[in-house]
Write a protein that holds these residues in place. Structure first.
Motif, short mmCIF file in Angstrom:
data_model
loop_
_atom_site.label_atom_id
_atom_site.label_comp_id
_atom_site.label_asym_id
_atom_site.label_seq_id
_atom_site.Cartn_x
_atom_site.Cartn_y
_atom_site.Cartn_z
N ARG A 265 0.76 -1.54 -0.03
CA ARG A 265 0.22 -0.18 0.22
C ARG A 265 0.98 1.60 -0.06
N ASP A 266 2.32 1.10 0.76
CA ASP A 266 2.64 2.35 1.19
C ASP A 266 3.43 2.27 -0.86
N TYR A 267 3.57 1.18 -0.93
CA TYR A 267 5.14 1.18 -2.45
C TYR A 267 3.06 2.38 -4.09
N HIS A 268 2.19 1.47 -3.73
CA HIS A 268 1.22 1.30 -4.97
C HIS A 268 0.26 1.93 -4.70
N PRO A 269 1.13 3.34 -3.63
CA PRO A 269 -0.44 4.71 -3.21
C PRO A 269 -1.83 4.68 -3.99
N GLN A 270 -2.43 4.51 -5.27
CA GLN A 270 -3.01 4.80 -6.20
C GLN A 270 -3.17 3.32 -5.64
N ALA A 271 -2.89 2.56 -5.57
CA ALA A 271 -3.92 0.96 -5.93
C ALA A 271 -5.24 0.89 -5.13
N ASP A 272 -5.62 0.63 -5.01
CA ASP A 272 -7.39 0.34 -4.74
C ASP A 272 -7.08 -1.69 -3.89
N THR A 273 -8.26 -1.63 -3.44
CA THR A 273 -8.52 -2.96 -2.71
C THR A 273 -8.20 -4.07 -3.04
N ALA A 274 -8.99 -4.41 -4.86
CA ALA A 274 -8.93 -5.28 -5.18
C ALA A 274 -7.76 -5.59 -5.98
N GLN A 275 -7.24 -4.62 -6.16
CA GLN A 275 -5.69 -4.47 -6.61
C GLN A 275 -4.54 -5.11 -5.86
#
Length: 255
Positions: free
Chosen positions: A104-114
């Protein structure tokens, strides 16, 4: 068995199909590996201080026998190292949450499913469900590596549990003109893969170290109709005493 057969490019599991497979529990017990001289047992999470991790590796009895087969098929001077096997639920929860938070820190734009998709490439969601347990909670999943006879780790290309594309079992097979080190890594992975595959295990394609037997992931990879291992538990002293007392009561030995 040809130890140098190339590792195939296997598809990522269809996790919904994996979880939908029925489990016909065979009730094989868990067995500790630490006393066996043919295996090198190195409980990685315990040594790393992961909360709730245990100082032993447990597998189902049939998995134990198949791991012994693997040790006999490895080339002279190479030993099988068991890094992890059955896990307490708390360990599975910790690993899943820790990787989720890092991603989550590395991919701040990712949603829950991602985030779920990225996380479960390396850690399954924690579950003790009788119909869809985490593989490591069944006693059928094992994490393994290789070392030489003096205990030196063989170069496998990444560290254990490294959340990287390089951890994919097939990764070094894709390099068209590998250098000397890449060839050595590729061949080490082939040795491990082919010995484990010959013993009946399936491999999680995103992790060169993760193998399964008897659980739903194994059944899916093998195209079988059902798994044979559901959630399992290392027997506590309290439950052992209660079982013994129950047997004595039934036999009329305790008033």
């Amino acid at each position: 068995m040809n130890a140098n057969t190339a590792i195939p490019h296997n598809p990522e599991p269809d996790w919904h199909a994996v979880a939908a497979l029925p489990i016909v529990e065979c009730n094989q017990p868990l067995q500790a590996l630490g006393l066996n001289r043919a295996l090198t047992v190195h409980p990685a999470y315990y040594k790393l201080g992961v909360p709730n991790a245990i100082a032993e590796c447990y597998v189902r009895s049939e998995v134990f026998e198949r791991l012994l087969q693997v040790t006999k098929w490895l080339p002279a001077g190479i030993r099988l190292v068991v890094l992890d096997a059955w896990r307490p639920f708390g360990v599975q929860q910790y690993l899943y949450d820790s990787l989720w938070d890092a991603l989550r820190d590395y991919h701040p734009q990712a949603d829950t499913a991602q985030l779920e998709h990225l996380t479960r490439q390396f850690v399954s969601p924690p579950s003790t469900s009788r119909t869809a347990p985490s593989p490591h909670l069944t006693g059928g999943a094992v994490d393994v590596s290789l070392c030489d006879e003096d205990g030196r780790w063989l170069d496998m290309g990444t560290g254990f549990d490294e959340a990287s594309p390089l951890s994919a079992s097939h990764y070094f097979e894709q390099i068209e003109q590998p250098d000397e080190q890449q060839i050595r890594i590729r061949d080490n992975r082939r040795i491990l893969y082919n010995a484990m595959h010959a013993a009946g295990f399936s491999n999680l394609p995103s992790e060169w170290w993760h193998y399964d037997y008897g659980d739903q992931l194994w059944a899916w990879h093998k195209g079988l109709d059902a798994a044979i291992y559901g959630p399992s538990q290392v027997q506590s002293l309290d439950s052992l005493w209660r079982q013994q007392l129950e047997k004595q009561m039934q036999a009329g030995q305790v008033s």
